[in-house]
Design a protein around this motif. Structure first.
Motif, PDB file in Angstrom:
ATOM      1  N   SER A 197      92.275 -75.747  39.801  1.00 37.52           N
ATOM      2  CA  SER A 197      92.772 -75.284  38.572  1.00 37.52           C
ATOM      3  C   SER A 197      92.528 -73.780  38.458  1.00 37.52           C
ATOM      4  O   SER A 197      93.399 -72.961  38.074  1.00 37.52           O
ATOM      5  CB  SER A 197      92.098 -75.714  37.517  1.00 37.52           C
TER       6      SER A 197
ATOM      7  N   LYS B  70      95.526 -72.459  40.992  1.00 39.35           N
ATOM      8  CA  LYS B  70      96.704 -73.207  40.716  1.00 39.35           C
ATOM      9  C   LYS B  70      97.602 -72.976  41.870  1.00 39.35           C
ATOM     10  O   LYS B  70      98.746 -73.083  41.792  1.00 39.35           O
ATOM     11  CB  LYS B  70      97.577 -72.359  39.579  1.00 39.35           C
TER      12      LYS B  70
ATOM     13  N   PHE C 244     100.562 -77.917  37.550  1.00 40.19           N
ATOM     14  CA  PHE C 244     100.161 -76.901  37.149  1.00 40.19           C
ATOM     15  C   PHE C 244     100.777 -75.764  36.369  1.00 40.19           C
ATOM     16  O   PHE C 244     100.224 -75.251  35.211  1.00 40.19           O
ATOM     17  CB  PHE C 244      99.638 -75.839  38.296  1.00 40.19           C
TER      18      PHE C 244
END
Length: 138
Positions: free
Chosen positions: A22, A25, A134
């Protein structure tokens, strides 16, 4: 905190897999699992889940261009439900329209016709599914 995510491009003969996290991304191709009529060797998937220890799994949801479901849509949902049931991890579904076409185009631009191998297409499709996830989940 960084979240590790595994993405799957479900298919009846091959299931592409990619990993991402995350913070950046970004997604990276991992492998393609052979499947028999959509049923993978679950031990192979378990091995990659143990290796990467993801916080979330994302499964591409094959839809028609108008957003309606197709025969493969229900099978992808079933695969997602089985992932959740077997590994007790949250699973998100991500629209995967045009990912295979985009993956083929990307591979072809890099290596021409000879580079268009099914497992490469499936793993790059999994990357595109994850990158799309994402984009939709900032």
């Amino acid at each position: 905190m960084a979240t590790t995510i595994l993405a799957f491009d479900f298919g009846t003969y091959s299931i592409g897999c990619a990993v991402g996290q995350s913070i950046t991304k970004t997604a990276q191709s991992l492998t393609a699992f052979k499947s028999q009529d959509g049923i993978p060797n679950w031990q192979h998937i378990e091995k990659i889940i143990k290796e990467w220890q993801p916080d979330l799994l994302v499964v591409g949801l094959p839809l028609n261009m108008d957003g309606s479901e197709q025969p493969l849509t229900q099978r992808a949902r079933k695969f997602a439900n089985r992932l959740n049931g077997r590994f007790n991890l949250p699973v998100a579904l991500q629209d995967e329209r045009l990912t295979t076409t985009e993956a083929k185009s990307e591979i072809f631009s890099r290596g021409g016709y000879k580079a268009l191998k099914k497992d490469k297409i499936d793993t790059i499709s999994a990357c595109l599914i994850l990158e799309s996830w994402f984009d939709n989940n900032p």
